[in-house]
Write an enzyme that holds these catalytic residues in place. Structure first.
Site, PDB file in Angstrom:
ATOM      1  CG  ASN A 162      -0.438  -0.057   2.506  1.00 37.05           C
ATOM      2  OD1 ASN A 162       0.722  -0.447   2.663  1.00 37.05           O
ATOM      3  ND2 ASN A 162      -1.197   0.324   3.508  1.00 37.05           N
ATOM      4  CB  THR A 177       4.284  -9.567  -5.524  1.00 37.16           C
ATOM      5  OG1 THR A 177       5.158 -10.558  -4.997  1.00 37.16           O
ATOM      6  CG2 THR A 177       3.954  -9.879  -6.973  1.00 37.16           C
ATOM      7  N   GLY A 201       3.547  -5.044   7.113  1.00 40.76           N
ATOM      8  CA  GLY A 201       2.593  -5.897   6.418  1.00 40.76           C
ATOM      9  C   GLY A 201       1.505  -6.322   7.377  1.00 40.76           C
ATOM     10  CD  GLU A 222       6.001   0.795  10.037  1.00 37.38           C
ATOM     11  OE1 GLU A 222       6.371   1.898  10.425  1.00 37.38           O
ATOM     12  OE2 GLU A 222       5.806   0.528   8.829  1.00 37.38           O
ATOM     13  CB  CYS A 240      -1.678   0.249   8.746  1.00 42.85           C
ATOM     14  SG  CYS A 240      -0.633   1.711   8.729  1.00 42.85           S
TER      15      CYS A 240
END
Ligand code: NAP
Length: 494
Positions: free
Chosen positions: A169, A195, A245, A265, A299
């Site tokens: 993101n 990816t 992630g 994180e 997040c």
């Protein structure tokens, strides 16, 4: 010119196959295997990434290990100069990198540009701040029972080889926020981009390389997390893992990593609490911005709102009105689109749709949204949601905000503290004293008063508790977490 600078990264076919950076040069993997990067906009293959072999990983890490000592011995001001150059190149290629992000991860133009500009500023700030990190000396005189004459000289030194793993993101910003402090503190870095976002990651790697990082110190290895991730994180010669992630991946990595420092994180599932005296127009704007920016794939997105029946009855129409003003879902390439473009893949969108359907089956109601077209999901607000429903129990990376009715503010505290996540929470109140007092009861990394959760400004400490993270990020905090104390004690008892 992008072609001159980035031209040799791929084979220029349609779609292009990108090389990986082994620390010295850009090469194809001996595996002869690649993985596709698929655009969430229209499912076309944007490019192909190498799936590197375990032998290639061994070679890259071996080089990183050998070269690191020399790099740490390089005067800090030279490392700082390189970082400022990285920042300048990022600014130079702002437009190009922005369009890459839009094609690859479906960010709107403004959001993609914001990520690029912020990354350049962040790297400059890291470089400036690195100069002010200082060691100290301690004297044994000060400790009872110890004779005079022992002096500890305490410096900050590198860990060695840092493995940096970034999410899709913010593939540029959250890669740079690991790579820059690690390099500044004298570590070598093995970078594994996501990816989806990997093409942007490869371009960023090229910028680091071209800015003058010596051979072996920095590499960029590609391949899916499930192909290369496990091997990388459990490698004997990795001295620190810095990862952003999902919480599930974080837990899996923590179980496999050797006994090395972990800076993680992970997922967030952030609440907004509306106290009875809140400014509801302000709260609505922050909820819409916090809930729907980058289609809720942050997040720090607001995922659920807690308020009494009276508050929610007043808030619902204001949120709907605000949503109309601030959000326009659509193709992220169109200047008309505001905040909500497609989510990262059609399979992610289908999953989100299923979770919404399940919530509705269990009694939640749709205030607005829900429809899906390919990877695009309408901004959705659910009401009558219960804290035990899957839609709020597990982070849902999409444009969904749930409204949960509570009987008392104590109930809000219980719901938030029972969550397995603990990144941030927002509290809205006109009385800052009450909000401050309330904030102290919440088991989350950061509480925002009268604002939506956010990572920045990037020199603030940023951390998660519970399954939301381990360690602290933020400019100085990241420099500190990428280095360790090394006391050398001079013993000269008198
Ligand atoms: P993800 O699926 O967990 O992947 C993150 C990174 O880990 C990717 O580079 C991925 O590689 C790699 N990976 C996957 N499995 C691995 C394994 N077994 N070993 C080593 N690496 C592995 O997360 P995502 O979907 O990219 O990102 C979204 C998540 O990140 C959300 O949960 C979000 O809340 C969280 N996030 C947290 C913060 C924060 O600051 N707290 C910031 C941003 C995002 P591949 O892509 O190649 O599979």
């Amino acid at each position: 010119m992008p072609a001159e600078f980035f031209g040799s990264l791929s084979n220029h076919k349609t779609p292009p196959t990108y090389k990986f950076f082994n620390g010295n040069e850009w090469v194809e993997s001996k595996s002869k295997k690649t993985t596709d990067v698929i655009s969430p906009i229209d499912n076309h293959v944007v490019g192909k990434l190498q799936v590197v072999t375990t032998k290639e990983i061994d070679e890259v890490i071996e080089k990183a290990k050998r070269a690191q000592r020399q790099w740490e011995a390089t005067p800090l001001n030279q490392r700082i100069k390189i970082m400022h150059l990285v920042a300048d190149w990022i600014r130079h290629f702002e437009q190009y990198l922005t369009s890459l992000l839009t094609a690859e991860i479906g960010k709107t133009h403004d959001e993609a540009k914001g990520e690029i500009v912020r990354t350049a500023d962040l790297i400059d700030y890291f470089a400036d701040e690195a100069q002010s990190l200082k060691g100290e000396t301690l004297d044994s005189d000060n400790f009872p029972g110890f004779e005079k004459g022992r002096i500890a000289m305490i410096e900050r030194v590198a860990y060695g080889v840092v493995l940096a793993i970034a999410p899709f993101n913010y593939p540029v910003n959250l890669s740079a926020s690991k790579i820059a402090p690690a390099l500044l503190m004298g570590n070598s870095v093995v970078f594994k981009p996501p990816t989806q976002g990997g093409i942007a990651g490869i371009h960023l790697a090229r910028i680091f390389e071209k800015s003058g990082i010596p051979d072996g110190i920095f590499s960029c290895v590609t391949g899916g997390g499930s192909d290369v991730g496990n091997y990388l994180v459990s490698h004997d010669d990795i001295d620190l893992v810095t990862f952003t992630g999902s919480s599930d991946t974080g837990v899996a990595i923590a179980a496999k990593a050797k006994m090395v420092p972990l800076v993680f994180e992970c997922g967030g599932n952030n609440p907004a609490v509306i106290l009875p005296d809140a400014d509801l127009h302000l709260a609505a704007r922050e909820i819409v911005k916090g809930g729907f920016s980058y289609a809720g794939q942050r997040c720090t997105a607001i995922k659920y709102v807690l308020g009494t029946k009276k508050i929610l009855d007043q808030l619902r129409p204001i949120i709907l009105e605000t949503l109309k003003d601030m959000v326009k879902p659509g193709d992220p390439r169109s200047p008309e689109t505001k905040l909500v473009g497609p989510v990262i893949s059609e399979s992610a969108a289908i999953h989100i749709e299923e979770v919404i359907q399940e919530a509705v089956k269990d009694g939640a109601k749709i205030l607005t949204g829900r429809k899906r077209k390919g990877s695009l999901i309408e901004p959705t607000i659910l009401t009558s949601v219960k804290p035990e429903m899957a839609v709020v129990k597990k982070e849902l990376f999409g444009p969904i905000v749930s409204l949960i009715e509570i009987k008392s503010m104590d109930e809000a505290i219980t719901i938030i503290n029972n969550s397995s996540y603990g990144l941030q929470a927002s509290v809205f109140s006109r009385d800052e004293g009450s909000a401050l007092n309330f904030a102290k009861y919440l088991k989350v990394g950061t509480v925002q008063i009268n604002g939506s959760p956010q990572r920045g400004p990037d020199h603030f400490p940023f951390l998660g508790v519970k399954k939301s993270g381990v360690g602290v990020q933020g400019v100085r905090y990241s420099l500190e977490s990428m280095s360790r104390l090394r006391p050398i004690v001079l013993n000269k008892p008198q």
